[in-house]
Structure formats: structure tokens, C-alpha cells
Design a protein around this motif. Structure first.
Motif, PDB file in Angstrom:
ATOM      1  N   PRO A  23       0.615  -0.955   0.170  1.00 18.94           N
ATOM      2  CA  PRO A  23       0.064   0.364  -0.315  1.00 18.94           C
ATOM      3  C   PRO A  23       1.033   1.112   0.177  1.00 18.94           C
ATOM      4  O   PRO A  23       2.130   1.222   1.085  1.00 18.94           O
ATOM      5  N   HIS A  24       0.388   1.782  -0.795  1.00 19.44           N
ATOM      6  CA  HIS A  24       0.987   3.920  -0.932  1.00 19.44           C
ATOM      7  C   HIS A  24      -0.153   4.212  -0.807  1.00 19.44           C
ATOM      8  O   HIS A  24      -1.066   4.845  -1.055  1.00 19.44           O
ATOM      9  N   SER A  25       0.270   4.746   0.826  1.00 17.99           N
ATOM     10  CA  SER A  25      -0.842   6.547   0.887  1.00 17.99           C
ATOM     11  C   SER A  25      -1.066   8.088  -0.797  1.00 17.99           C
ATOM     12  O   SER A  25       0.413   7.814  -1.246  1.00 17.99           O
ATOM     13  N   LEU A  26      -1.529   8.380  -1.221  1.00 21.32           N
ATOM     14  CA  LEU A  26      -1.557   9.146  -1.917  1.00 21.32           C
ATOM     15  C   LEU A  26      -1.558  10.619  -1.987  1.00 21.32           C
ATOM     16  O   LEU A  26      -2.401  10.705  -1.227  1.00 21.32           O
ATOM     17  N   PHE A  27      -0.260  11.555  -2.615  1.00 23.19           N
ATOM     18  CA  PHE A  27      -0.594  13.027  -1.887  1.00 23.19           C
ATOM     19  C   PHE A  27      -1.803  13.281  -1.921  1.00 23.19           C
ATOM     20  O   PHE A  27      -2.001  14.464  -1.030  1.00 23.19           O
ATOM     21  N   MET A  28      -2.345  13.331  -3.147  1.00 19.63           N
ATOM     22  CA  MET A  28      -4.084  13.511  -3.171  1.00 19.63           C
ATOM     23  C   MET A  28      -5.153  13.221  -2.267  1.00 19.63           C
ATOM     24  O   MET A  28      -5.883  13.663  -2.867  1.00 19.63           O
ATOM     25  N   GLY A  29      -4.338  12.111  -1.517  1.00 25.46           N
ATOM     26  CA  GLY A  29      -5.369  11.525  -0.603  1.00 25.46           C
ATOM     27  C   GLY A  29      -5.941  10.029  -1.303  1.00 25.46           C
ATOM     28  O   GLY A  29      -5.619  10.357  -2.513  1.00 25.46           O
ATOM     29  N   GLY A  30      -6.426   9.206  -1.315  1.00 27.62           N
ATOM     30  CA  GLY A  30      -6.685   8.159  -1.049  1.00 27.62           C
ATOM     31  C   GLY A  30      -5.550   6.533  -0.789  1.00 27.62           C
ATOM     32  O   GLY A  30      -4.907   7.010  -0.627  1.00 27.62           O
ATOM     33  N   ILE A  31      -5.826   5.561  -1.396  1.00 26.15           N
ATOM     34  CA  ILE A  31      -4.408   5.048  -1.182  1.00 26.15           C
ATOM     35  C   ILE A  31      -4.269   4.178  -2.630  1.00 26.15           C
ATOM     36  O   ILE A  31      -4.978   4.484  -3.316  1.00 26.15           O
ATOM     37  N   GLN A  32      -3.344   3.633  -3.212  1.00 29.63           N
ATOM     38  CA  GLN A  32      -2.718   2.926  -3.759  1.00 29.63           C
ATOM     39  C   GLN A  32      -2.560   1.193  -3.675  1.00 29.63           C
ATOM     40  O   GLN A  32      -1.538   1.061  -2.584  1.00 29.63           O
ATOM     41  N   PHE A  33      -2.505   0.688  -4.238  1.00 28.68           N
ATOM     42  CA  PHE A  33      -2.336  -1.073  -4.152  1.00 28.68           C
ATOM     43  C   PHE A  33      -1.481  -1.484  -4.770  1.00 28.68           C
ATOM     44  O   PHE A  33      -2.000  -1.807  -6.291  1.00 28.68           O
ATOM     45  N   ASP A  34       0.153  -1.366  -4.752  1.00 31.47           N
ATOM     46  CA  ASP A  34       0.883  -2.020  -5.811  1.00 31.47           C
ATOM     47  C   ASP A  34       1.214  -3.316  -5.778  1.00 31.47           C
ATOM     48  O   ASP A  34       0.954  -3.919  -4.635  1.00 31.47           O
ATOM     49  N   VAL A  35       0.881  -3.392  -7.116  1.00 33.39           N
ATOM     50  CA  VAL A  35       0.625  -4.949  -7.242  1.00 33.39           C
ATOM     51  C   VAL A  35       1.911  -5.808  -7.149  1.00 33.39           C
ATOM     52  O   VAL A  35       2.507  -5.439  -8.006  1.00 33.39           O
ATOM     53  N   GLN A  36       2.552  -7.197  -6.184  1.00 34.18           N
ATOM     54  CA  GLN A  36       4.054  -8.290  -5.906  1.00 34.18           C
ATOM     55  C   GLN A  36       3.690  -8.563  -6.692  1.00 34.18           C
ATOM     56  O   GLN A  36       4.311  -8.980  -7.907  1.00 34.18           O
ATOM     57  N   HIS A  37       2.318  -9.862  -6.910  1.00 31.41           N
ATOM     58  CA  HIS A  37       2.465 -10.784  -7.440  1.00 31.41           C
ATOM     59  C   HIS A  37       1.228 -11.686  -7.397  1.00 31.41           C
ATOM     60  O   HIS A  37       0.042 -11.145  -5.759  1.00 31.41           O
ATOM     61  N   GLU A  38       0.925 -12.037  -7.873  1.00 32.45           N
ATOM     62  CA  GLU A  38      -1.243 -12.977  -8.182  1.00 32.45           C
ATOM     63  C   GLU A  38      -0.311 -13.913  -7.060  1.00 32.45           C
ATOM     64  O   GLU A  38       0.863 -14.796  -7.336  1.00 32.45           O
ATOM     65  N   LEU A  39      -1.318 -14.105  -6.242  1.00 27.45           N
ATOM     66  CA  LEU A  39      -1.453 -15.759  -5.405  1.00 27.45           C
ATOM     67  C   LEU A  39      -2.133 -16.703  -5.638  1.00 27.45           C
ATOM     68  O   LEU A  39      -3.941 -16.373  -6.648  1.00 27.45           O
ATOM     69  N   GLU A  40      -1.516 -17.841  -5.612  1.00 29.73           N
ATOM     70  CA  GLU A  40      -2.671 -19.098  -6.173  1.00 29.73           C
ATOM     71  C   GLU A  40      -3.458 -18.864  -4.719  1.00 29.73           C
ATOM     72  O   GLU A  40      -3.496 -18.489  -3.712  1.00 29.73           O
ATOM     73  N   ALA A  41      -4.813 -19.449  -5.663  1.00 33.19           N
ATOM     74  CA  ALA A  41      -5.784 -19.991  -4.730  1.00 33.19           C
ATOM     75  C   ALA A  41      -6.069 -20.599  -3.022  1.00 33.19           C
ATOM     76  O   ALA A  41      -6.039 -19.894  -1.882  1.00 33.19           O
ATOM     77  N   GLY A  42      -4.713 -21.382  -3.143  1.00 34.58           N
ATOM     78  CA  GLY A  42      -4.776 -22.530  -2.157  1.00 34.58           C
ATOM     79  C   GLY A  42      -3.074 -21.852  -1.212  1.00 34.58           C
ATOM     80  O   GLY A  42      -2.726 -21.736  -0.144  1.00 34.58           O
ATOM     81  N   GLU A  43      -2.480 -20.394  -1.859  1.00 31.33           N
ATOM     82  CA  GLU A  43      -1.565 -19.721  -0.946  1.00 31.33           C
ATOM     83  C   GLU A  43      -1.923 -18.801  -0.370  1.00 31.33           C
ATOM     84  O   GLU A  43      -2.239 -17.629  -0.027  1.00 31.33           O
ATOM     85  N   ASP A  44      -1.044 -19.143   1.122  1.00 31.55           N
ATOM     86  CA  ASP A  44      -1.585 -18.778   1.886  1.00 31.55           C
ATOM     87  C   ASP A  44      -1.006 -17.438   2.344  1.00 31.55           C
ATOM     88  O   ASP A  44      -1.627 -16.175   2.733  1.00 31.55           O
ATOM     89  N   ARG A  45      -0.203 -17.331   2.518  1.00 35.04           N
ATOM     90  CA  ARG A  45       1.239 -15.665   2.813  1.00 35.04           C
ATOM     91  C   ARG A  45       1.875 -15.354   1.325  1.00 35.04           C
ATOM     92  O   ARG A  45       1.939 -15.880   0.518  1.00 35.04           O
ATOM     93  N   PRO A  46       1.315 -14.321   1.702  1.00 41.66           N
ATOM     94  CA  PRO A  46       2.648 -13.740  -0.008  1.00 41.66           C
ATOM     95  C   PRO A  46       4.783 -14.459   1.007  1.00 41.66           C
ATOM     96  O   PRO A  46       4.693 -14.354   1.757  1.00 41.66           O
TER      97      PRO A  46
END
Length: 149
Positions: free
Chosen positions: A116-139
Motif C-alpha cells: 500500500p501507498h498513501s497518495l499525495f492527493m488523498g486515497g490509497i494505492q495498492f501496488d501488486v507484487q504478484h498474484e497468489l494462487e488460490a491455495g497460497e496462504d501467505r505472500p
């Protein structure tokens, strides 16, 4: 433990690899699930498919997300209430890890490790690191940091 961060619709901006963007989606029912240091933000996008006009921006952007979910780079939400509630929850957990689950109803459910990143103009951005598989519990690894503007 589950917490409701926001029930009413909020406008979303998505960006994909190769420069493609999307501004027509509305997210609803923003829920935060907390399991130890693992935080999962769930966003309901299924309502974007519920339209008679199949040329509406929300419908077309939802179809595009279902097809290109693996290319998602980031998701932005300009809602300051959502941002402040998420940051408050983030600060209460030691070494938190954040995931984002996009719920598209019958069209699919996609889970991502995000930063996550707080945006300068307000709100929040979520930068995707990677897609997780359905059974994957943790990044894998510690990926997250919050940037305050």
C-alpha cells in the motif's frame, strides 16, 4: 476477525502492464480480514456486471479485469475514509503483510500480494507484487510498507 471498512460504492482506478488503464469500476463492501499479521482487503466488484447496458464503462472494465487479472499493476481508491481505516488497522499489527482479494462474483476471485501507498492527493494505492494462487496462504517474504504523504 473481519472489519467493514466501507459499504457504499467507491470509484476505483486500475492500471495494467503495458500502460492500459481502467477508470469505470466501482468497488463495494470493502472488508478487512485480520489473521495475526496477515491482512486481507476484500473488494466486491460483482455489481459492475449487473447492468443491462453491456457497453457501460463499468461493465466493460469489469470484463477486462476478469480477462487480464494476471496483468494488474495497481489499484487506486481515492476514498480517504477507507485509507484512514486501513492505515489504523495496519499500524496495530507488528510486521503486517497485506493481500487484496477482488471478488467478481461468478466471473472469478483474484488474490494478490500488495504494497500500500498513501497518495499525495488523498486515497490509497495498492501496488501488486504478484498474484497468489488460490491455495497460497501467505505472500513470500516481507513486502510491505506504508508511505505517508
Amino acid at each position: 476477525m473481519k472489519y467493514s471498512l466501507r459499504k457504499t460504492p467507491s470509484h476505483l482506478h486500475l492500471a495494467y502492464k503495458y500502460g492500459e488503464t481502467s477508470d469505470g469500476l466501482l468497488g463495494r463492501h470493502f472488508m478487512l480480514e485480520v489473521e495475526g499479521a496477515l491482512l486481507t482487503l476484500a473488494i466486491d466488484l460483482a455489481a459492475n456486471f449487473h447492468t443491462r447496458n453491456k457497453n457501460a464503462a463499468a461493465y466493460l472494465d469489469a470484463v477486462n479485469l476478469a480477462r487480464n487479472h494476471h496483468k494488474l499493476r495497481y489499484l487506486q481508491c481515492g476514498d480517504n475514509l477507507l485509507r484512514s481505516r486501513l492505515i489504523r488497522a495496519w499500524e496495530q499489527v507488528r510486521e503486517p503483510e497485506l493481500r487484496m482479494r477482488l471478488e467478481l462474483g461468478p466471473q472469478g476471485r483474484y488474490l494478490y500480494a500488495v504494497r500500500p501507498h498513501s497518495l499525495f492527493m488523498g486515497g490509497i494505492q495498492f501496488d501488486v507484487q504478484h498474484e497468489l494462487e488460490a491455495g497460497e496462504d501467505r505472500p513470500r517474504g516481507h513486502l510491505l510498507e506504508v508511505h505517508h504523504a
